[in-house]
Design an enzyme around this catalytic site. Structure first.
Site, PDB file in Angstrom:
ATOM      1  N   LYS A  54      89.759  31.228  65.124  1.00  0.00           N
ATOM      2  CA  LYS A  54      89.894  29.803  64.798  1.00  0.00           C
ATOM      3  C   LYS A  54      91.384  29.489  64.763  1.00  0.00           C
ATOM      4  O   LYS A  54      92.045  29.653  63.741  1.00  0.00           O
ATOM      5  CB  LYS A  54      89.214  29.534  63.453  1.00  0.00           C
ATOM      6  CG  LYS A  54      88.631  28.136  63.371  1.00  0.00           C
ATOM      7  CD  LYS A  54      87.700  28.000  62.179  1.00  0.00           C
ATOM      8  CE  LYS A  54      87.236  26.569  62.041  1.00  0.00           C
ATOM      9  NZ  LYS A  54      86.248  26.160  63.046  1.00  0.00           N
ATOM     10  N   GLU A  70      80.041  27.376  74.155  1.00  0.00           N
ATOM     11  CA  GLU A  70      79.915  26.490  72.989  1.00  0.00           C
ATOM     12  C   GLU A  70      80.591  25.166  73.311  1.00  0.00           C
ATOM     13  O   GLU A  70      81.013  24.938  74.443  1.00  0.00           O
ATOM     14  CB  GLU A  70      80.518  27.148  71.742  1.00  0.00           C
ATOM     15  CG  GLU A  70      81.991  27.475  71.850  1.00  0.00           C
ATOM     16  CD  GLU A  70      82.580  28.001  70.533  1.00  0.00           C
ATOM     17  OE1 GLU A  70      82.194  27.517  69.467  1.00  0.00           O
ATOM     18  OE2 GLU A  70      83.432  28.889  70.598  1.00  0.00           O
TER      19      GLU A  70
HETATM   20  C1  LIG Z   1      84.866  26.119  63.338  1.00  0.00           C
HETATM   21  C2  LIG Z   1      84.231  26.279  64.660  1.00  0.00           C
HETATM   22  C3  LIG Z   1      82.829  26.386  64.813  1.00  0.00           C
HETATM   23  C4  LIG Z   1      81.877  26.225  63.648  1.00  0.00           C
HETATM   24  O1  LIG Z   1      81.992  27.241  62.695  1.00  0.00           O
HETATM   25  P1  LIG Z   1      81.386  27.056  61.224  1.00  0.00           P
HETATM   26  O2  LIG Z   1      81.840  28.285  60.528  1.00  0.00           O
HETATM   27  O3  LIG Z   1      79.927  26.995  61.349  1.00  0.00           O
HETATM   28  O4  LIG Z   1      81.969  25.806  60.680  1.00  0.00           O
HETATM   29  C5  LIG Z   1      82.324  26.601  66.074  1.00  0.00           C
HETATM   30  N1  LIG Z   1      83.130  26.674  67.156  1.00  0.00           N
HETATM   31  C6  LIG Z   1      84.468  26.559  67.047  1.00  0.00           C
HETATM   32  C7  LIG Z   1      85.287  26.640  68.281  1.00  0.00           C
HETATM   33  C8  LIG Z   1      85.060  26.358  65.804  1.00  0.00           C
HETATM   34  O5  LIG Z   1      86.389  26.240  65.718  1.00  0.00           O
END
Ligand SMILES: *Cc1c(COP(=O)(O)O)cnc(C)c1O
Length: 341
Positions: free
Chosen positions: A184, A220
């Site tokens: 992230k 995603e």
């Molecule tokens: C934060 C994020 C998610 C979702 O993650 P959660 O932990 O469920 O909030 C999914 N994909 C990406 C690219 C993200 O940055």
């Protein structure tokens, strides 16, 4: 404690400063003791590592009020662990995981007046992050960092009711094989901005990114993982080393298996299979699940039987069960609900 006078149900998703934020600085190889502060500004050198080479990683979670009036967060230990793995991938020091949970706890306690009441649909969104603070001009990791956590009240995600999304298959790639798709980091978002701005211009809500190597498999969106339901009620979710391991998706997989008795497959999903799916949703902290009604693949429309006006039946069950666990209406698995006060 007196709540702030905020119209909780009509809040959007924007930054509203609260009274306190938590700050800890890293210097000479260690994190200082950290403290809450009321100063919402960050003053760093013009040549700081984060400004030059984007050395920053972040998390997102929320605090909210349960049915019985407790203020809680959902699985913050997993955010702590994920922030650590994100930091290490960018050659940044990890912030100790127990201290992460403690910082979030202190922050939410101090800002309890901003935690929306039960039933409002609003939550207190919490944003922890780490960034390189000292001057770096030759390409190398910074030596000094700041760990900061602020929070901001945000409104209900499905204000005005659930509206299934329309998504396009995107021609840009989000993550390279062996790259940084699984962490992230702000850098993954910087490069997604052009794709999302053009998607919106063309009338789509989100982008479906494919695997960059073969462009045949579902990865995603810019900020949420996919979850599908097959016509025989199996929950299927993409398995790939280049997607971000969503805590919501991992929790929904557990809920599907252990609470709803559904069969779950975590596997590669080909774009060619999409037309055979019964339901599709996006999982992330903000919405838990947003239903997807339609995917457009270069002019070919894939319309899910669940339609454009509601969640599919299995998606709805998953959504109701996980939000029921979060809000204290259903019994949570051990360790999922972190009580603040
Ligand atoms: C934060 C994020 C998610 C979702 O993650 P959660 O932990 O469920 O909030 C999914 N994909 C990406 C690219 C993200 O940055």
């Amino acid at each position: 404690m007196e709540k702030k006078n905020i119209d909780w149900s009509n809040l959007g998703f924007g930054y509203i400063p609260t009274e306190y934020r938590y700050v800890s600085n890293y210097k000479n190889g260690t994190w200082d003791e950290g403290a809450l502060t009321t100063d919402s500004t960050v003053v760093i050198n013009e040549c700081a590592g984060v400004l030059q080479y984007a050395q920053t990683v972040f998390e997102g979670l929320k605090a909210y009020t349960t049915e019985d009036g407790r203020i809680v967060t959902f699985r913050p230990d997993l955010n702590a662990a994920r922030l650590e793995s994100s930091a290490l991938r960018l050659e940044m020091p990890a912030f100790p995981q127990d201290r992460f949970v403690d910082a979030v706890t202190q922050l939410v306690k101090a800002n309890a007046a901003y935690v929306p009441p039960y039933g409002s649909g609003a939550t207190l969104y919490i944003r922890p992050y780490i960034f390189g603070t000292n001057p770096v001009i030759g390409v190398k990791p910074a030596d000094e960092y700041q760990f900061r956590v602020f929070c901001t009240p945000v409104g209900p995600y499905f204000k005005g009711g659930v509206r299934p999304l329309t998504i396009r298959v995107c021609d840009f790639d989000r993550a390279a094989p062996h790259g940084t798709g699984h962490i992230k980091a702000g850098l993954n978002y910087a490069m997604s901005l052009h794709a999302i701005v053009t998607a919106h211009q063309e009338g789509y809500d989100e982008n479906m990114y494919l695997d960059a190597a073969t462009r045949t498999k579902v990865e995603e969106t810019g900020g949420a993982n996919f979850l599908f339901v097959t016509k025989d009620n199996k929950v299927v979710t993409p398995k790939s080393p280049t997607i971000l391991p969503s805590i919501t998706r991992r929790s929904l997989v557990h809920v599907a298996k252990e609470y709803l008795g559904l069969e779950v497959e975590e596997r590669e999903i080909y774009v060619s299979e999409l037309k055979d799916m019964a339901e599709c949703g996006l999982c992330g902290t903000a919405a838990v699940i947003s239903p997807v009604g339609k995917i457009v693949d270069h002019g070919t429309e894939i319309c899910f039987p669940s339609g454009m006006s509601q969640m599919g039946p299995i998606t709805k069950k998953l959504y109701d069960t996980l939000t029921g666990i979060q809000m204290g209406r259903l019994e949570a698995p051990e360790g999922w609900i972190h009580v603040i006060e």
